[in-house]
Design a protein around this motif. Sequence first.
Motif, PDB file in Angstrom:
ATOM      1  N   MET A 150      13.707  -0.529  -1.226  1.00 10.22           N
ATOM      2  CA  MET A 150      12.561   0.089  -1.891  1.00 10.22           C
ATOM      3  C   MET A 150      12.823   1.568  -2.057  1.00 10.22           C
ATOM      4  SD  MET A 150       9.927  -1.897  -2.184  1.00 10.22           S
ATOM      5  CE  MET A 150       9.891  -3.630  -1.822  1.00 10.22           C
ATOM      6  N   TYR A 159       6.964  -2.934   5.657  1.00 13.59           N
ATOM      7  CA  TYR A 159       7.125  -3.197   4.218  1.00 13.59           C
ATOM      8  C   TYR A 159       5.784  -3.044   3.505  1.00 13.59           C
ATOM      9  CZ  TYR A 159       8.508  -5.804  -0.002  1.00 13.59           C
ATOM     10  OH  TYR A 159       8.766  -6.187  -1.287  1.00 13.59           O
ATOM     11  N   ILE A 160       4.745  -3.624   4.091  1.00 11.18           N
ATOM     12  CA  ILE A 160       3.412  -3.533   3.498  1.00 11.18           C
ATOM     13  C   ILE A 160       2.947  -2.074   3.514  1.00 11.18           C
ATOM     14  CG2 ILE A 160       1.024  -4.316   3.637  1.00 11.18           C
ATOM     15  CD1 ILE A 160       3.018  -6.584   3.119  1.00 11.18           C
ATOM     16  N   ARG A 161       3.147  -1.428   4.663  1.00 10.20           N
ATOM     17  CA  ARG A 161       2.672  -0.055   4.794  1.00 10.20           C
ATOM     18  C   ARG A 161       3.293   0.830   3.707  1.00 10.20           C
ATOM     19  NH1 ARG A 161       3.932   4.694   7.007  1.00 10.20           N
ATOM     20  NH2 ARG A 161       5.987   3.990   7.662  1.00 10.20           N
ATOM     21  N   ILE A 162       4.598   0.735   3.559  1.00  5.83           N
ATOM     22  CA  ILE A 162       5.284   1.596   2.598  1.00  5.83           C
ATOM     23  C   ILE A 162       4.894   1.266   1.166  1.00  5.83           C
ATOM     24  CG2 ILE A 162       7.563   2.135   1.625  1.00  5.83           C
ATOM     25  CD1 ILE A 162       8.666   1.825   4.492  1.00  5.83           C
ATOM     26  N   ASN A 163       4.771  -0.035   0.882  1.00  2.00           N
ATOM     27  CA  ASN A 163       4.602  -0.432  -0.519  1.00  2.00           C
ATOM     28  C   ASN A 163       3.163  -0.608  -0.956  1.00  2.00           C
ATOM     29  OD1 ASN A 163       7.410  -0.666  -1.528  1.00  2.00           O
ATOM     30  ND2 ASN A 163       7.539  -1.935   0.311  1.00  2.00           N
ATOM     31  N   ALA A 164       2.252  -0.758  -0.010  1.00  2.00           N
ATOM     32  CA  ALA A 164       0.840  -0.907  -0.384  1.00  2.00           C
ATOM     33  C   ALA A 164       0.045   0.339  -0.049  1.00  2.00           C
ATOM     34  CB  ALA A 164       0.223  -2.103   0.322  1.00  2.00           C
ATOM     35  N   GLU A 165       0.411   1.011   1.020  1.00  2.46           N
ATOM     36  CA  GLU A 165      -0.453   2.084   1.489  1.00  2.46           C
ATOM     37  C   GLU A 165      -0.063   3.463   0.991  1.00  2.46           C
ATOM     38  OE1 GLU A 165      -1.030   1.547   5.688  1.00  2.46           O
ATOM     39  OE2 GLU A 165      -1.677  -0.525   5.391  1.00  2.46           O
ATOM     40  N   TYR A 166       1.198   3.643   0.640  1.00  2.00           N
ATOM     41  CA  TYR A 166       1.561   4.886  -0.048  1.00  2.00           C
ATOM     42  C   TYR A 166       1.268   4.689  -1.518  1.00  2.00           C
ATOM     43  CZ  TYR A 166       4.299   6.885   3.807  1.00  2.00           C
ATOM     44  OH  TYR A 166       4.705   7.437   4.981  1.00  2.00           O
ATOM     45  N   THR A 167       0.180   5.187  -1.988  1.00  3.55           N
ATOM     46  CA  THR A 167      -0.084   4.998  -3.412  1.00  3.55           C
ATOM     47  C   THR A 167       0.362   6.234  -4.176  1.00  3.55           C
ATOM     48  OG1 THR A 167      -2.319   5.829  -3.131  1.00  3.55           O
ATOM     49  CG2 THR A 167      -2.017   3.458  -2.994  1.00  3.55           C
ATOM     50  N   ASP A 207      14.144  -7.964  -0.723  1.00  2.49           N
ATOM     51  CA  ASP A 207      12.890  -8.564  -1.184  1.00  2.49           C
ATOM     52  C   ASP A 207      13.064  -9.343  -2.476  1.00  2.49           C
ATOM     53  OD1 ASP A 207      13.348  -6.481  -2.852  1.00  2.49           O
ATOM     54  OD2 ASP A 207      11.653  -5.279  -2.198  1.00  2.49           O
ATOM     55  N   LEU A 220      10.576  -9.582   6.906  1.00  2.59           N
ATOM     56  CA  LEU A 220       9.403  -9.031   6.211  1.00  2.59           C
ATOM     57  C   LEU A 220       8.348  -8.728   7.261  1.00  2.59           C
ATOM     58  CD1 LEU A 220       7.673  -8.400   3.708  1.00  2.59           C
ATOM     59  CD2 LEU A 220       7.192 -10.839   3.512  1.00  2.59           C
ATOM     60  N   GLY A 221       8.038  -7.441   7.393  1.00  2.00           N
ATOM     61  CA  GLY A 221       7.103  -7.041   8.443  1.00  2.00           C
ATOM     62  C   GLY A 221       6.084  -6.040   7.948  1.00  2.00           C
ATOM     63  N   HIS A 222       5.320  -5.534   8.868  1.00  2.00           N
ATOM     64  CA  HIS A 222       4.230  -4.633   8.506  1.00  2.00           C
ATOM     65  C   HIS A 222       4.695  -3.372   7.796  1.00  2.00           C
ATOM     66  CE1 HIS A 222       0.764  -6.633  10.144  1.00  2.00           C
ATOM     67  NE2 HIS A 222       1.427  -6.903  11.255  1.00  2.00           N
TER      68      HIS A 222
END
Lengths: 421, 421
Positions: A203, A412-420, A244, A408-410
């Motif tokens: 990513m 990944y979500i944090r970086i890709n969903a929470e950094y907008t 991914d 696939l862990g948290h």
Amino acid sequence: MSFGGGKAPGFSARWVPLPEGVVLAPDPDVLPAGFRAGGVAAGIKPSGGTDVGLIVCDAPDVTSAARFTRSGTQAAPVLITRERCKLDAIRAIVVNSGNANAATGSQGYQEAARMQGAAAMTVGVPEDQVAVCSTGVIGVQLDGTKVVSGLTAVRPQLRADGIADLQRAIMTTDLFEKRASLEVTLPSGPVVRLAAQAKGAGMIQPSFATMLCFVQTDAALSAQTADLLLGVCVQRSFDRISVDGQLSTNDTAILQASGASGVTIEPESADELRFGEALDALLRHLALLIVRDGEGSRRIGRVTVRGGHGPNVERAARAVANSPLVKTALHGGDPNWGRIVQAVGMALVDTAPLPVDVSIEGVQVCVAGEAIPFDEGDLAARVEGDDVEYTIGLPGDGFETEVFFSDLGHEYIRINAEYTT
Amino acid sequence: MSFGGGKAPGFSARWVPLPEGVVLAPDPDVLPAGFRAGGVAAGIKPSGGTDVGLIVCDAPDVTSAARFTRSGTQAAPVLITRERCKLDAIRAIVVNSGNANAATGSQGYQEAARMQGAAAMTVGVPEDQVAVCSTGVIGVQLDGTKVVSGLTAVRPQLRADGIADLQRAIMTTDLFEKRASLEVTLPSGPVVRLAAQAKGAGMIQPSFATMLCFVQTDAALSAQTADLLLGVCVQRSFDRISVDGQLSTNDTAILQASGASGVTIEPESADELRFGEALDALLRHLALLIVRDGEGSRRIGRVTVRGGHGPNVERAARAVANSPLVKTALHGGDPNWGRIVQAVGMALVDTAPLPVDVSIEGVQVCVAGEAIPFDEGDLAARVEGDDVEYTIGLPGDGFETEVFFSDLGHEYIRINAEYTT
């Protein structure tokens, strides 16, 4: 966010042993003879980090080879390099991070051409011997003026030990550097050198996967040999990994041979075999570092599939490596092999009932599609290590493939969903 | 974990409006005339929840149709039903949750056959008119004795208003029920009834995605009409959704028509059209509920792709819907459209440069592959709703498709990585 500086794991003895006659170079920051490199901060990355890099081969009779993403939405630098660069004689590579120059249309194409021209003038080589690479956010126009300023700044800093600066110029969300330098003692006697620098963490925040890899050697290779070796080794390394499952717009791998060692690798010789083994180990090592650095990755897996039908073997391996269910189980240290059977069944539709065999870390759990008893505690302990082996048997034999993949862990979500953006 | 009881969202006026002449039935727990159903707890689910269900049609001249997963590793109940059941005359359906009876080989096959036989005796219908369904963990042998005990217990509880019990018997990680009952006023005058119960949340802890859907009507349909209508409507509903891109071993959809209303739906009539519209709305409604209930789902998306090449249109839509990058952006309320361009490029390799158009919630962000200026604050606000529309244009026209998809968030990771077996 850290822009590099972290230490990369060493060669993995399990999956990528160093071949015979190949050792790590004692001076890993020094390029093979005939090359200079450098990197500067030109204001493209919002962080202010190093973001423009340059590699130049001082040998006018350089040979080279290149491989690119097959994406239908290739970035402007990929289009420019494929169309306007002699891929078998690349003297220089100009690269920026912080902006992928992708989905940027004709303006992006012009900026990529400007990068190519400015780099050619900077190092005094023909424009059609300059490759252009970018990595970073998609869909934002690249400010070519910053790249040109960066090239002016990097010119006096180009040096034989410039690997570290170059590495920083290509890193984005990478948590650690991905590079190695090898010394290869050829069976005919002489020693040649091989170095490579890669980037990729699955990513790029706020955008996505891009991998770049630059390889230099002081051996002399014919362009045909360079192309053959790079092609085979890319297929066995960067083509066999998945963070991914997402294909980038910018992936580029380039091999340059300066010949400055005075040693020629003859086609179909024992020297070529040794050199090829070294290149193979080098690229597989860097490919595994990319998987290891996949965002949030706690452990990595290798799935090996064997069977009698090549395309099915390939499809099954990709389906397992890209399954979010298998990846989350790997992350959780969960020996949930039912998810592997599911992924194989999904890859090979309309073949039921498929007699599939599954082993995890050498423990067989499924024979011909049927669960068999095994020591669950033992298997649970085995999947808690840093890496996990999955072996799948399909009917027939004659074909075998492997894919390395991150979990696939948290994170990944944090970086890709929470950094907008 | 909650085993049901939650309230499902209502019909989505945006994506699934109720067709003309169709209303929600006033008594949603009551099956269409000619059907009875029930469910009991038989000890298969570790939670002790309802896990064995039965549906029976009292009309000997029932007609039916069925669709199944195409997985190469189909579960035993799917194999048994396909091989040993008259799919156009299904009288009864026996179903268990808590165990998928998949990857269970010959023993699993025997247990599925035992379920079929026991259900046939329980309700007094021929064995080859009983369909068998299972959902739950893969790779663990099903204890058929529990199912048989469950059938004995459910027999006296079969009743016309047994929908809620049946629904509970098929739920696993579902957070809310997925069912609806419609009244359809046919253009020729009479009213018929249509009900359906589905399950699926993308995952079954500790295993994975399974969807089941049972549909009943008191209209009389020829077997050909039932097959035609179910086929078309499944293609427009359950075939157009993705929680995590993973095909299950157990997916099954069955339509049964009792004819108890005395109303026959004639082929190619206005009545058939109305009835088909109602079935279409019903299945799309339930399909959207599955997407809405995808683990950790905060919002759902619809991608619509148009272009001149059917397979490319389909590939692009699937790639966007299954991209973890698009899904995490959707979860984060991030209008990161570069990820959409990337996914399309990945789907359509070797077509660069591809002139792709992208709009999000009606805001065009990319024209012919090139970023265009737009109001970023406005778009950011638009993607923070419960659902987001993505529209993609490829070269040419004549083909259009859509995929509904859930997002990817922390809850997905928590459920699938942190609950270990």
